[in-house]
Design an enzyme around this catalytic site. Structure first.
Site, mmCIF file in Angstrom:
data_model
loop_
_atom_site.group_PDB
_atom_site.id
_atom_site.type_symbol
_atom_site.label_atom_id
_atom_site.label_comp_id
_atom_site.label_asym_id
_atom_site.label_seq_id
_atom_site.Cartn_x
_atom_site.Cartn_y
_atom_site.Cartn_z
ATOM 1 N N ASP A 139 0.841 -1.190 0.000
ATOM 2 C CA ASP A 139 0.000 0.000 0.000
ATOM 3 C C ASP A 139 0.880 1.246 0.000
ATOM 4 O O ASP A 139 1.759 1.377 0.844
ATOM 5 C CB ASP A 139 -0.902 -0.020 1.242
ATOM 6 C CG ASP A 139 -2.041 0.984 1.137
ATOM 7 O OD1 ASP A 139 -2.377 1.394 0.010
ATOM 8 O OD2 ASP A 139 -2.592 1.358 2.184
ATOM 9 N N TYR A 141 1.163 5.703 -0.641
ATOM 10 C CA TYR A 141 0.722 6.898 0.089
ATOM 11 C C TYR A 141 0.867 8.059 -0.896
ATOM 12 O O TYR A 141 1.488 9.066 -0.607
ATOM 13 C CB TYR A 141 1.674 7.059 1.289
ATOM 14 C CG TYR A 141 1.275 7.930 2.435
ATOM 15 C CD1 TYR A 141 0.045 7.790 3.069
ATOM 16 C CD2 TYR A 141 2.173 8.885 2.937
ATOM 17 C CE1 TYR A 141 -0.282 8.567 4.170
ATOM 18 C CE2 TYR A 141 1.857 9.667 4.035
ATOM 19 C CZ TYR A 141 0.629 9.503 4.657
ATOM 20 O OH TYR A 141 0.315 10.273 5.756
ATOM 21 N N HIS A 146 -3.606 13.911 0.792
ATOM 22 C CA HIS A 146 -3.866 13.013 1.932
ATOM 23 C C HIS A 146 -2.701 13.073 2.916
ATOM 24 O O HIS A 146 -2.900 13.216 4.124
ATOM 25 C CB HIS A 146 -4.084 11.582 1.443
ATOM 26 C CG HIS A 146 -4.186 10.564 2.542
ATOM 27 N ND1 HIS A 146 -5.265 10.505 3.388
ATOM 28 C CD2 HIS A 146 -3.316 9.591 2.953
ATOM 29 C CE1 HIS A 146 -5.078 9.521 4.272
ATOM 30 N NE2 HIS A 146 -3.908 8.957 4.027
ATOM 31 N N ARG A 155 1.173 16.375 13.129
ATOM 32 C CA ARG A 155 2.336 17.260 13.265
ATOM 33 C C ARG A 155 2.002 18.600 12.633
ATOM 34 O O ARG A 155 2.435 18.896 11.522
ATOM 35 C CB ARG A 155 3.561 16.677 12.527
ATOM 36 C CG ARG A 155 4.086 15.358 13.030
ATOM 37 C CD ARG A 155 5.220 14.841 12.140
ATOM 38 N NE ARG A 155 4.783 14.696 10.741
ATOM 39 C CZ ARG A 155 4.190 13.600 10.256
ATOM 40 N NH1 ARG A 155 4.015 12.548 11.003
ATOM 41 N NH2 ARG A 155 3.797 13.566 8.998
ATOM 42 N N GLU A 211 -10.439 3.916 3.869
ATOM 43 C CA GLU A 211 -9.610 4.749 2.985
ATOM 44 C C GLU A 211 -9.965 4.350 1.563
ATOM 45 O O GLU A 211 -9.903 3.161 1.214
ATOM 46 C CB GLU A 211 -8.111 4.505 3.221
ATOM 47 C CG GLU A 211 -7.628 5.029 4.565
ATOM 48 C CD GLU A 211 -6.108 4.935 4.746
ATOM 49 O OE1 GLU A 211 -5.449 4.175 4.013
ATOM 50 O OE2 GLU A 211 -5.594 5.639 5.642
ATOM 51 N N GLU A 213 -9.108 3.921 -2.183
ATOM 52 C CA GLU A 213 -7.857 3.804 -2.934
ATOM 53 C C GLU A 213 -8.116 3.131 -4.279
ATOM 54 O O GLU A 213 -9.170 2.530 -4.502
ATOM 55 C CB GLU A 213 -6.837 2.953 -2.147
ATOM 56 C CG GLU A 213 -6.627 3.471 -0.717
ATOM 57 C CD GLU A 213 -5.381 2.933 -0.042
ATOM 58 O OE1 GLU A 213 -4.535 2.322 -0.728
ATOM 59 O OE2 GLU A 213 -5.255 3.147 1.174
ATOM 60 N N GLN A 252 -3.806 2.134 15.116
ATOM 61 C CA GLN A 252 -2.737 2.652 14.258
ATOM 62 C C GLN A 252 -1.889 3.706 14.973
ATOM 63 O O GLN A 252 -0.660 3.662 14.946
ATOM 64 C CB GLN A 252 -3.366 3.252 12.987
ATOM 65 C CG GLN A 252 -2.370 3.697 11.938
ATOM 66 C CD GLN A 252 -3.057 4.400 10.744
ATOM 67 O OE1 GLN A 252 -4.289 4.477 10.685
ATOM 68 N NE2 GLN A 252 -2.260 4.894 9.821
ATOM 69 N N TYR A 256 2.112 2.682 15.388
ATOM 70 C CA TYR A 256 2.795 2.893 14.103
ATOM 71 C C TYR A 256 4.254 3.320 14.199
ATOM 72 O O TYR A 256 5.011 3.140 13.249
ATOM 73 C CB TYR A 256 2.010 3.874 13.227
ATOM 74 C CG TYR A 256 2.295 5.340 13.409
ATOM 75 C CD1 TYR A 256 3.082 6.030 12.480
ATOM 76 C CD2 TYR A 256 1.779 6.037 14.488
ATOM 77 C CE1 TYR A 256 3.332 7.378 12.633
ATOM 78 C CE2 TYR A 256 2.020 7.382 14.642
ATOM 79 C CZ TYR A 256 2.801 8.055 13.726
ATOM 80 O OH TYR A 256 3.061 9.380 13.879
ATOM 81 N N LYS A 265 -4.312 -2.007 10.308
ATOM 82 C CA LYS A 265 -4.673 -2.133 8.891
ATOM 83 C C LYS A 265 -4.929 -3.588 8.476
ATOM 84 O O LYS A 265 -5.699 -3.842 7.558
ATOM 85 C CB LYS A 265 -3.503 -1.631 8.020
ATOM 86 C CG LYS A 265 -3.122 -0.179 8.243
ATOM 87 C CD LYS A 265 -3.988 0.726 7.411
ATOM 88 C CE LYS A 265 -3.429 2.136 7.384
ATOM 89 N NZ LYS A 265 -4.241 3.008 6.541
ATOM 90 N N THR A 372 -4.656 6.487 -0.018
ATOM 91 C CA THR A 372 -5.915 7.228 -0.010
ATOM 92 C C THR A 372 -5.935 8.308 -1.078
ATOM 93 O O THR A 372 -5.012 9.114 -1.174
ATOM 94 C CB THR A 372 -6.108 7.875 1.375
ATOM 95 O OG1 THR A 372 -5.935 6.867 2.348
ATOM 96 C CG2 THR A 372 -7.477 8.499 1.498
ATOM 97 N N GLU A 386 -9.766 12.485 7.753
ATOM 98 C CA GLU A 386 -9.589 13.816 7.166
ATOM 99 C C GLU A 386 -10.889 14.617 7.188
ATOM 100 O O GLU A 386 -10.900 15.799 7.529
ATOM 101 C CB GLU A 386 -9.111 13.680 5.714
ATOM 102 C CG GLU A 386 -7.731 13.089 5.575
ATOM 103 C CD GLU A 386 -7.496 12.592 4.152
ATOM 104 O OE1 GLU A 386 -7.136 13.409 3.289
ATOM 105 O OE2 GLU A 386 -7.691 11.388 3.902
HETATM 106 MN MN MN Z 1 -3.997 3.078 2.861
#
Ligand code: MN
Length: 439
Positions: A139, A141, A146, A155, A211, A213, A252, A256, A265, A372, A386
């Site tokens: 997967d 990113y 996103h 952050r 998500e 995708e 997550q 993570y 996930k 995503t 989001e």
């Molecule tokens: Mn994903």
């Protein structure tokens, strides 16, 4: 080649399958996506089929009726397999030759074939299975929108990490828990530690998300130690599907660091059952994402002029939410976002080239997902994380129910389609799942 347009894309083609000629169908004769099905409540083994309108063309029956005789023997054999892996392994010349043959077979030329009833099955009468035996799943990113949206939540002062514009970031997902559309999704249990708690606890996730995708299923693979160059990357793609990367945000967030996504996930990933070939998508190719002034250029191994000019795909994805109350009241699924796949920062070819740049081998049937799909505008974010800003801005359903994350019995539906003037609309069908309670 997969990007060239031929007579199979001719928008004036009509099929003798009536439902394939309706304007809003996902599966006109110009699409011809491949999938795997089985008769409901039957001991019959799975078979390969092609979606045409609201019907499935059974390729085993086509073979038995002698309709594939002009194709090379190995391709005929692949058509009678129980999944798409043998067809995928042959490479794109095979799916292309088959597409031409099936386009001619399904074309209206004044009369229906005599064997019509033997060849077709109503889609509602079968169970659609995973299209391939998926050995590995990665997967990515690839949406900078996103990555920035999510980065901001975690952050605020430093949303995008410095590697993002150089590296198509990804992680190795879990292939064993990939399920076809329609499979119920059990809410996972796991460790979570809300910021206000001093120690973690174990229990059902309370921040379950989806998500949206786009997935690429690999056709011909590469040998271990033999990277795939950017100019040949697309010849390794069999076709595309829709993906829901179900995500437990609380699990997550706690697990993570430092090695990335794991149990938040790996409990389930849903894919749509029909694989739309790259060839069917030829009319919808578009330029790669145009980077902002000041962004670095991709390193040379991730760049070539064809990729820059035609590496994108003008594919729209939509997410709909449907609660149990909405279903009881007969309210249509509620559309919560729309996004454009063409806005991804990295192209499919760049992801494949990067993935294999260290010599890692891809195999027929492997799934690579884009990450995503989110856009810059409001209404184009591809996850509840989001849309609701990590749960701080709930959304309201038509029943006045509020949602921050998914509730048990919520249904998530992803749709995807390509539209372009002077071409037939090509759809992906649905990627659907209902959340069921944890044990
Ligand atoms: Mn994903």
């Amino acid at each position: 080649m997969s990007r060239s347009i031929d007579q199979t894309h001719d928008p004036s083609l009509r099929s003798w399958v009536e439902s394939a000629n309706q304007k809003d169908t996902d599966f006109p004769i110009q699409n011809l996506p491949f999938g795997v099905f089985r008769h409901r409540n039957s001991a019959q083994s799975s078979r390969i089929g092609v979606a045409i309108g609201d019907q499935i063309l059974d390729l085993t029956s086509c073979y038995q009726s002698g309709l594939l005789q002009e194709l090379p023997e190995q391709l005929q054999a692949a058509c009678t397999a129980s999944n798409l892996n043998p067809l995928m392994a042959l490479g794109n010349w095979a799916s292309s030759a088959l597409r031409t043959c099936l386009s001619e077979l399904l074309r209206w030329n004044g009369q229906k074939p005599l064997s019509e009833t033997k060849l077709l099955l109503p889609m509602v009468e079968v169970e659609l299975l995973l299209p391939a035996n998926i050995g590995d799943y990665t997967d990515f990113y690839a949406s900078i929108f996103h990555a920035t949206n999510v980065g901001k939540l975690f952050r605020p002062d430093n949303p995008l990490l410095p590697n993002y514009k150089y590296v198509p970031v990804g992680y190795h997902g879990r292939a064993s828990s990939i399920v076809p559309s329609g499979t119920p999704i059990k809410r996972p249990q796991g460790q979570r530690k809300p910021p206000e708690d001093s120690v973690p606890r174990f229990g059902p996730s309370v921040l379950l998300d989806y998500e949206v995708e786009v997935g690429f299923l690999i056709g011909a693979g590469n040998e271990l130690g033999q990277p795939i160059s950017i100019d040949t990357a697309e010849s390794h793609v069999f076709g595309l599907c829709l993906v829901n990367d179900w995500s437990a945000r609380d699990i997550q967030a706690w697990e993570y660091q430092p090695l990335g996504p794991f149990l938040g996930k790996s409990f389930a990933t849903t894919i749509s059952p029909w694989v739309v070939t790259l060839e069917a998508l030829a009319p919808f190719r578009c330029p790669a994402f145009s980077r902002s002034q000041g962004d670095p250029l991709p390193l040379p191994y991730l760049s070539d002029s064809i990729n820059t000019r035609l590496g994108g795909i003008d594919l729209k994805v939509e997410v709909l939410l449907n609660s149990a109350q909405m279903r009881e009241q007969g309210i249509e699924p509620f559309s919560i976002s729309h996004a454009a796949f063409r806005q991804m920062y990295w192209t499919m070819a760049q992801m494949i080239t990067h993935h294999t740049s260290n010599g890692c081998n891809l195999r027929p049937g492997d799934l690579l997902a884009s990450g995503t799909v989110s856009g810059a505008e409001s209404g184009s974010q591809g996850s509840l994380l989001e849309i609701t800003r990590r749960g701080s801005q709930p959304i309201k359903l038509p029943t006045d129910e509020m949602r921050t994350f998914l509730a048990d019995t919520d249904e998530v539906i992803i749709r995807g389609y390509c539209e372009q003037e002077n071409y037939a609309r090509v759809g992906f069908g649905e990627c659907q799942g209902i959340v069921i309670a944890a044990e």
